[in-house]
Design a protein around this motif. Structure first.
Motif: not given
Length: 357
Positions: A175-182, A204-209
């Motif tokens: 799936g697709s992931l979002v990173h929240l940071t400082g 290996n491409g299964q998860v996208t940022l």
């Protein structure tokens, strides 16, 4: 928010004056029994003459545990004082002014979370040159050099890597992931970004940022707006949110729960709202840090260095204070693991980090 370090004549003059008062009991002496080439050793001073200051870069919920921990360390270790002080805003020049003031009032050992990761080494070096014990607590400077006696901090890249692995598991491995940071210019933020990217790459491409959202840890309101805007614009594309900064974590957990959205959240730290979310399942996991261990063990080490009871075996060493994955299975017991890590850190400092003849 982070400006270049201001080194000025006022800093040098006031710290120099404070040194005379803070270290009035110290002197060097010639010792005929020391090894050839040695010029002498500094006399020890009583622990009751050691006054430690724990100084964050600014106001932030993470550091609140430093306050009570400092008071406990003062009592447990028989120190003259352990003060907690912070500036109203994250500004290196203002932090330097605060350190100058503390030194003028008799502080002679400093545990500092520096504001500017690229400039704070100059602050450490100035304080060290005046004879003060100095630790970098909670964050290490950018680059490979460390001018403080030691850095005791979370390995934030490893903590972010653990958090992302937990999120990927919660997402079912794709799936697709979002990173929240400082703050983007903070070296800790860059290390966290690296940790997230490492875990994503291992799929290996299964998860996208999908995106990384930075500069949203100033306060809770800033984080709430950023999360709301993100969900409005891209909510349907997001399968997971990994938050590696305190305020974004709290904001994300609340927004996903309130909206009853099918997005997996992995947070950082142990704000009560985060722990409640882990308990009820609305937050998949959180990765807690060890601010208590940083303040308690850091204060002990600073007191032994400033009293001259101990020296650093390897000056400038970096020590990981620990990070811990908390899920529904261990939310009631995780603090036991953290306390054990603090005990281990104390043993490490006594046995291998410091030399205490």
């Amino acid at each position: 928010m982070k400006r270049s370090l201001a080194r000025n004549t006022l800093f040098s003059a006031v710290v120099s004056l404070s040194l005379a008062a803070a270290l009035s009991g110290c002197s060097t002496k010639e010792d005929g029994d020391v090894a050839a080439g040695a010029k002498g050793t500094a006399d020890k001073i009583p622990l009751s003459d050691v006054k430690v200051a724990l100084v964050p870069g600014g106001a932030h919920p993470y550091f609140q545990l430093w306050k009570g921990t400092g008071a406990k360390a003062k009592a447990d270790f028989g120190l003259g004082n352990v003060a907690y002080d912070e500036t109203a805003e994250w500004n290196q020049a203002k932090q330097n002014s605060l350190l100058t003031s503390l030194a003028a009032r008799g502080t002679n050992a400093f545990g500092i979370f520096g504001v500017s990761p690229t400039d704070v080494n100059s602050t450490f070096a100035d304080l060290k040159s005046k004879g003060f014990a100095v630790a970098s607590l909670g964050s290490c400077p950018a680059g490979g050099a460390l001018k403080a006696d030691f850095c005791l901090s979370t390995d934030v890249e490893q903590a972010a890597y653990k958090a992302t692995q937990a999120n990927i598991t919660a997402m079912g491995g794709h799936g697709s992931l979002v990173h929240l940071t400082g703050n983007n210019v903070d070296s800790n933020t860059q290390r966290r970004i690296a940790g997230v990217k490492k875990a994503v790459a291992e799929t290996n491409g299964q998860v996208t940022l999908l995106t990384t959202v930075t500069d949203i840890d100033t306060d809770l309101q800033t984080a709430q707006k950023a999360v709301s805007d993100l969900l409005t614009a891209q909510g349907s594309k997001i399968n997971g949110l990994v938050a590696t900064a305190y305020n974004p974590a709290v904001a994300a957990a609340a927004a996903i729960k309130q909206g009853n959205l099918p997005i997996k959240v992995v947070a950082i730290d142990d704000d009560p709202k985060i722990l409640a979310g882990v308990s009820d399942g609305s937050v998949s996991a959180t990765v807690t840090q060890n601010p208590v261990g940083q303040a308690y063990v850091g204060t002990w080490a600073l007191s032994r260095l400033q009293s001259k009871e101990c020296t650093m075996r390897t000056p400038g060493v970096v020590i990981d204070s620990g990070s811990f994955v908390v899920t529904r299975d261990n939310v009631a017991t995780y603090d036991t693991e953290r306390q054990a890590k603090t005990d281990q850190l104390m043993g490490d400092f006594k046995g291998s980090v410091l030399a205490c003849p």
